[in-house]
Enzyme design. Structure first.
Site, PDB file in Angstrom:
ATOM      1  N   LYS A  35      -0.168  17.332  25.368  1.00  0.00           N
ATOM      2  CA  LYS A  35       0.032  17.308  26.698  1.00  0.00           C
ATOM      3  C   LYS A  35      -1.520  17.002  27.185  1.00  0.00           C
ATOM      4  CE  LYS A  35       2.890  21.077  27.893  1.00  0.00           C
ATOM      5  NZ  LYS A  35       3.151  22.449  28.246  1.00  0.00           N
ATOM      6  N   GLU A 154       9.220  25.730  40.868  1.00  0.00           N
ATOM      7  CA  GLU A 154       9.413  24.524  40.477  1.00  0.00           C
ATOM      8  C   GLU A 154       9.951  23.608  41.458  1.00  0.00           C
ATOM      9  OE1 GLU A 154      10.785  24.394  36.350  1.00  0.00           O
ATOM     10  OE2 GLU A 154       9.578  26.218  35.955  1.00  0.00           O
ATOM     11  N   GLY A 254      26.191  29.570  43.297  1.00  0.00           N
ATOM     12  CA  GLY A 254      26.150  28.275  42.281  1.00  0.00           C
ATOM     13  C   GLY A 254      26.725  28.774  40.838  1.00  0.00           C
ATOM     14  N   CYS A 261      12.244  32.226  34.693  1.00  0.00           N
ATOM     15  CA  CYS A 261      11.450  33.267  35.397  1.00  0.00           C
ATOM     16  C   CYS A 261      12.708  34.487  35.775  1.00  0.00           C
ATOM     17  CB  CYS A 261      10.703  32.996  36.597  1.00  0.00           C
ATOM     18  SG  CYS A 261       9.333  32.244  35.976  1.00  0.00           S
ATOM     19  N   LYS A 264      14.336  36.313  32.654  1.00  0.00           N
ATOM     20  CA  LYS A 264      13.417  37.105  32.070  1.00  0.00           C
ATOM     21  C   LYS A 264      12.821  38.141  32.860  1.00  0.00           C
ATOM     22  CE  LYS A 264       8.923  34.692  32.142  1.00  0.00           C
ATOM     23  NZ  LYS A 264       8.333  35.321  32.829  1.00  0.00           N
TER      24      LYS A 264
HETATM   25  P1  NAD Z   1       4.809  26.841  30.287  1.00  0.00           P
HETATM   26  O1  NAD Z   1       5.629  27.259  29.243  1.00  0.00           O
HETATM   27  O2  NAD Z   1       5.265  25.598  31.242  1.00  0.00           O
HETATM   28  O3  NAD Z   1       3.122  26.630  30.188  1.00  0.00           O
HETATM   29  C1  NAD Z   1       2.403  27.648  29.287  1.00  0.00           C
HETATM   30  C2  NAD Z   1       1.274  26.549  28.557  1.00  0.00           C
HETATM   31  O4  NAD Z   1       0.252  27.363  27.880  1.00  0.00           O
HETATM   32  C3  NAD Z   1       1.944  25.638  27.499  1.00  0.00           C
HETATM   33  O5  NAD Z   1       1.406  24.340  27.744  1.00  0.00           O
HETATM   34  C4  NAD Z   1       1.376  26.234  26.460  1.00  0.00           C
HETATM   35  O6  NAD Z   1       1.056  25.149  25.284  1.00  0.00           O
HETATM   36  C5  NAD Z   1       0.133  27.047  26.729  1.00  0.00           C
HETATM   37  N1  NAD Z   1      -0.569  27.874  26.074  1.00  0.00           N
HETATM   38  C6  NAD Z   1      -0.162  29.148  25.396  1.00  0.00           C
HETATM   39  N2  NAD Z   1      -0.691  29.769  24.859  1.00  0.00           N
HETATM   40  C7  NAD Z   1      -1.909  29.122  25.043  1.00  0.00           C
HETATM   41  C8  NAD Z   1      -3.341  29.475  24.423  1.00  0.00           C
HETATM   42  N3  NAD Z   1      -3.456  30.752  23.973  1.00  0.00           N
HETATM   43  N4  NAD Z   1      -4.231  28.570  24.793  1.00  0.00           N
HETATM   44  C9  NAD Z   1      -4.203  27.457  25.333  1.00  0.00           C
HETATM   45  N5  NAD Z   1      -2.861  27.224  25.864  1.00  0.00           N
HETATM   46  C10 NAD Z   1      -1.892  27.847  25.603  1.00  0.00           C
HETATM   47  O7  NAD Z   1       4.810  28.124  31.382  1.00  0.00           O
HETATM   48  P2  NAD Z   1       4.978  28.417  32.976  1.00  0.00           P
HETATM   49  O8  NAD Z   1       6.212  28.093  33.419  1.00  0.00           O
HETATM   50  O9  NAD Z   1       3.742  27.645  33.505  1.00  0.00           O
HETATM   51  O10 NAD Z   1       4.848  29.874  33.136  1.00  0.00           O
HETATM   52  C11 NAD Z   1       3.368  30.658  32.904  1.00  0.00           C
HETATM   53  C12 NAD Z   1       3.482  31.791  33.355  1.00  0.00           C
HETATM   54  O11 NAD Z   1       3.616  31.770  34.797  1.00  0.00           O
HETATM   55  C13 NAD Z   1       4.809  32.724  33.042  1.00  0.00           C
HETATM   56  O12 NAD Z   1       4.210  34.149  32.836  1.00  0.00           O
HETATM   57  C14 NAD Z   1       5.659  32.747  34.175  1.00  0.00           C
HETATM   58  O13 NAD Z   1       6.674  33.939  34.128  1.00  0.00           O
HETATM   59  C15 NAD Z   1       4.707  32.572  35.091  1.00  0.00           C
HETATM   60  N6  NAD Z   1       5.474  31.537  36.540  1.00  0.00           N
HETATM   61  C16 NAD Z   1       5.892  30.627  36.241  1.00  0.00           C
HETATM   62  C17 NAD Z   1       6.464  30.045  37.471  1.00  0.00           C
HETATM   63  C18 NAD Z   1       7.208  28.672  37.293  1.00  0.00           C
HETATM   64  O14 NAD Z   1       7.924  28.170  38.103  1.00  0.00           O
HETATM   65  N7  NAD Z   1       7.577  28.270  36.000  1.00  0.00           N
HETATM   66  C19 NAD Z   1       6.265  30.564  38.724  1.00  0.00           C
HETATM   67  C20 NAD Z   1       5.433  31.660  38.883  1.00  0.00           C
HETATM   68  C21 NAD Z   1       5.048  32.187  37.538  1.00  0.00           C
HETATM   69  C1  UGA Z   2      11.455  31.629  41.256  1.00  0.00           C
HETATM   70  C2  UGA Z   2      10.975  31.937  42.534  1.00  0.00           C
HETATM   71  O1  UGA Z   2      11.670  31.481  43.419  1.00  0.00           O
HETATM   72  C3  UGA Z   2       9.449  31.525  42.700  1.00  0.00           C
HETATM   73  O2  UGA Z   2       8.996  32.467  43.831  1.00  0.00           O
HETATM   74  C4  UGA Z   2       8.788  32.377  41.427  1.00  0.00           C
HETATM   75  O3  UGA Z   2       7.220  32.178  41.521  1.00  0.00           O
HETATM   76  C5  UGA Z   2       9.275  31.682  40.214  1.00  0.00           C
HETATM   77  O4  UGA Z   2      10.657  31.991  40.157  1.00  0.00           O
HETATM   78  C6  UGA Z   2       8.647  32.213  38.998  1.00  0.00           C
HETATM   79  O5  UGA Z   2       8.348  33.398  38.881  1.00  0.00           O
HETATM   80  O6  UGA Z   2       8.824  31.435  37.851  1.00  0.00           O
HETATM   81  P1  UGA Z   2      12.296  29.011  40.525  1.00  0.00           P
HETATM   82  O7  UGA Z   2      12.594  29.904  39.127  1.00  0.00           O
HETATM   83  O8  UGA Z   2      11.344  27.698  40.235  1.00  0.00           O
HETATM   84  O9  UGA Z   2      11.328  29.905  41.356  1.00  0.00           O
HETATM   85  O10 UGA Z   2      13.504  28.618  41.179  1.00  0.00           O
HETATM   86  P2  UGA Z   2      14.235  29.197  42.430  1.00  0.00           P
HETATM   87  O11 UGA Z   2      14.352  28.091  43.138  1.00  0.00           O
HETATM   88  O12 UGA Z   2      13.926  30.350  42.751  1.00  0.00           O
HETATM   89  O13 UGA Z   2      15.814  29.258  41.700  1.00  0.00           O
HETATM   90  C7  UGA Z   2      16.009  30.110  40.786  1.00  0.00           C
HETATM   91  C8  UGA Z   2      17.524  29.941  40.205  1.00  0.00           C
HETATM   92  O14 UGA Z   2      18.406  30.706  41.335  1.00  0.00           O
HETATM   93  C9  UGA Z   2      18.028  28.689  40.162  1.00  0.00           C
HETATM   94  O15 UGA Z   2      18.960  28.960  39.106  1.00  0.00           O
HETATM   95  C10 UGA Z   2      18.610  28.342  41.343  1.00  0.00           C
HETATM   96  O16 UGA Z   2      19.702  27.435  41.183  1.00  0.00           O
HETATM   97  C11 UGA Z   2      19.209  29.707  41.687  1.00  0.00           C
HETATM   98  N1  UGA Z   2      19.406  29.644  43.274  1.00  0.00           N
HETATM   99  C12 UGA Z   2      18.360  29.927  44.171  1.00  0.00           C
HETATM  100  C13 UGA Z   2      20.893  29.844  43.645  1.00  0.00           C
HETATM  101  O17 UGA Z   2      21.887  29.483  42.912  1.00  0.00           O
HETATM  102  N2  UGA Z   2      21.304  29.831  44.936  1.00  0.00           N
HETATM  103  C14 UGA Z   2      20.084  30.009  45.827  1.00  0.00           C
HETATM  104  O18 UGA Z   2      20.354  30.261  47.185  1.00  0.00           O
HETATM  105  C15 UGA Z   2      18.813  29.860  45.382  1.00  0.00           C
END
Ligand code: NAD
Ligand code: UGA
Length: 432
Positions: A35, A154, A254, A261, A264
């Site tokens: 990465k 995302e 859907g 997220c 979990k």
């Molecule tokens: P991700 O799996 O995409 O990224 C995590 C990264 O951390 C990986 O690249 C991994 O290699 C790295 N990593 C892990 N342990 C490490 C360490 N000790 N040192 C250095 N690098 C390390 O995860 P994500 O989707 O970005 O989610 C991260 C957190 O944010 C989670 O708790 C998730 O619930 C939260 N979150 C995610 C989203 C989302 O849209 N994906 C939105 C809001 C909150």
């Molecule tokens: C969600 C939250 O929207 C973010 O605010 C939060 O930060 C994030 O989780 C997180 O904690 O990771 P995300 O997982 O990226 O974001 O996607 P969403 O757009 O929220 O959709 C989640 C799921 O619900 C998807 O499978 C989507 O298709 C479904 N969805 C959403 C529906 O089926 N119908 C809807 O009207 C909206």
């Protein structure tokens, strides 16, 4: 400010890049060398609209750097942000905090001065208090711990990060001055900021995701009732959403909510409740309802096709929603696995999810270059993701590739007013 972000995934890379964009000096650290080396060469590890240009621009002007050397990166840091994964442990079913703990140990071992540590990962109540204690026990330096959950989605991550509806801060020490400096660009645009203690901030994150998941699960159930009573779910969504107390967002039915997220975090909130001897009936029901919904979809597919053994099913969309390459906990995984167990042959097409799909299914399914190739000789096409590209498909042409011209649209992609001629169209929440 000098910021180090640990974890360069969806949240870490977007947060780090956006903090650089608004003028901070950022080093994004990850132990995944592929990465980091890719990012240094301008290769994005994820698909996120608008991210590449912003990374390249800030990297070129020198205020965004990438490194796998945490010791070197954090010695001058004023702020260290933890953005590593917190997945569900597949054996215990609990939140796996091993990445968080490893990141905290690495911070403690390598600090070069006093620092503020910000938790952006989603963590169970008690985690930040525990880390605050760990980081300040037998340490030369003072570590002020901050819970700052992230709410980006995302596919909209950059806009969500730069223009959030609120910033949530939890702390047990005086950090307001530094936090206001960190978010100065946001605050001058009057974005609300809420200060509270650790448990409040940690719980806001789970409450928000669970509330949104509940809305989706409820509308999926309403859609199932709608199609059984001859109603039209699209009109129901409109009629319900016009009530401003409910709001018109997150009402689209859907194939079930997925992603890394919602599934979990609803499970984690239930565990938080259990740990304080509270039975969260409603929270428990959300996961059950979502799983049941996917089972219903498989059973509908089997009603449409009859015996699935040897039948070819085209799956359009494997990512958990549009505009991402992420297939983590996508409803497609549950649905395709059940169809495979029932003997179906699966052809898939997804604009961005093919490489994630190959990691899941390997040689068990067929990967096709476009929707038309995926439809070849198929008995049913199922639309699982609302990609805008699927609206542009020539469904007449697609159906001509199929053995049986049947389409099951689970995302309301095909306009019901102009259903393609000669195709039997099944839609979630609409009968006939
Ligand atoms: P991700 O799996 O995409 O990224 C995590 C990264 O951390 C990986 O690249 C991994 O290699 C790295 N990593 C892990 N342990 C490490 C360490 N000790 N040192 C250095 N690098 C390390 O995860 P994500 O989707 O970005 O989610 C991260 C957190 O944010 C989670 O708790 C998730 O619930 C939260 N979150 C995610 C989203 C989302 O849209 N994906 C939105 C809001 C909150
Ligand atoms: C969600 C939250 O929207 C973010 O605010 C939060 O930060 C994030 O989780 C997180 O904690 O990771 P995300 O997982 O990226 O974001 O996607 P969403 O757009 O929220 O959709 C989640 C799921 O619900 C998807 O499978 C989507 O298709 C479904 N969805 C959403 C529906 O089926 N119908 C809807 O009207 C909206």
């Amino acid at each position: 400010m000098k910021i180090v972000v640990i974890g360069t995934g969806y949240v870490g890379l977007v947060s780090g890049t956006c903090f650089a964009e608004i003028g901070h000096e950022v080093i994004c650290v990850d132990y995944d060398l592929v990465k980091i080396n890719g990012l240094i060469d301008g290769v994005m590890p994820i698909y996120e609209p608008g991210l590449e240009e912003m990374v390249v621009r800030n990297f070129a002007r020198g205020n965004l750097k990438f490194s796998s050397n945490i010791a070197e990166a954090i010695k001058d840091a004023e702020i260290v942000i933890i953005a590593v994964g917190t997945p569900t442990n597949s054996i215990t079913g609990k939140v796996d905090l091993s990445y968080i703990n490893a990141a905290a140990e690495a911070i403690k071992a390598n600090l070069g001065g006093d620092v503020i540590v910000i938790m952006k990962s989603t963590v169970p109540v008690g985690t930040c208090a525990g880390l605050s204690l760990l980081l300040n026990t037998d340490s030369k330096y003072i570590c002020r711990m901050v819970s700052n959950p992230e709410f980006l989605r995302e596919g909209h991550a950059i806009d969500d990060f730069l223009n959030p509806e609120r910033i949530v801060i939890g702390s047990d020490s005086e950090v307001e001055g530094e936090i206001r400096q960190l978010y100065a660009d946001h605050l001058k645009r009057n974005i609300p900021i809420l200060f509270g203690n650790f448990p409040t901030a940690e719980l806001i994150k789970y409450a928000a995701n669970t509330a949104l998941a509940a809305k989706v699960a409820l509308m999926n159930e309403i859609a199932c009732i709608s199609e059984r009573v001859g109603a039209d779910i699209t009109k129901i969504v409109e009629g319900v959403g016009l009530d401003s107390r409910i709001g018109n967002k997150f009402l689209s039915p859907g194939p079930g909510f997925g992603g890394s997220c919602f599934p979990k975090d609803t499970k984690a909130l239930l565990q938080i409740a259990e740990e304080v001897d509270f039975e969260g009936y409603l929270i428990r029901a959300i996961t059950k309802s979502n799983e049941n919904h996917m089972t219903n979809i498989v059973s509908n597919i089997s009603k449409i096709c009859g015996d699935l053994s040897g039948k070819i099913i085209t799956i359009l969309g494997v990512t958990y929603k549009a505009n991402t390459d992420d297939v983590r906990s996508s409803p497609a995984i549950n649905i395709i696995n059940h169809l495979l167990e029932m003997g179906a042959v699966i052809n898939i097409y997804d604009p961005e999810g093919m490489s994630g799909a190959k990691n899941i299914w390997g040689a068990k399914i067929n990967y096709c270059k476009d929707p038309y190739a995926a439809a070849k000789n198929s008995n049913l096409a199922v639309i699982l993701t609302e990609w805008v590209q699927f609206k542009e498909i020539d469904y007449k042409k697609l159906s001509e590739e199929m053995l049986e011209p049947k389409i099951y649209d689970l995302r309301n992609v095909i306009d019901i007013k102009e259903p393609p001629k000669g195709i039997k169209l099944y839609k979630l929440g609409i009968n006939g």
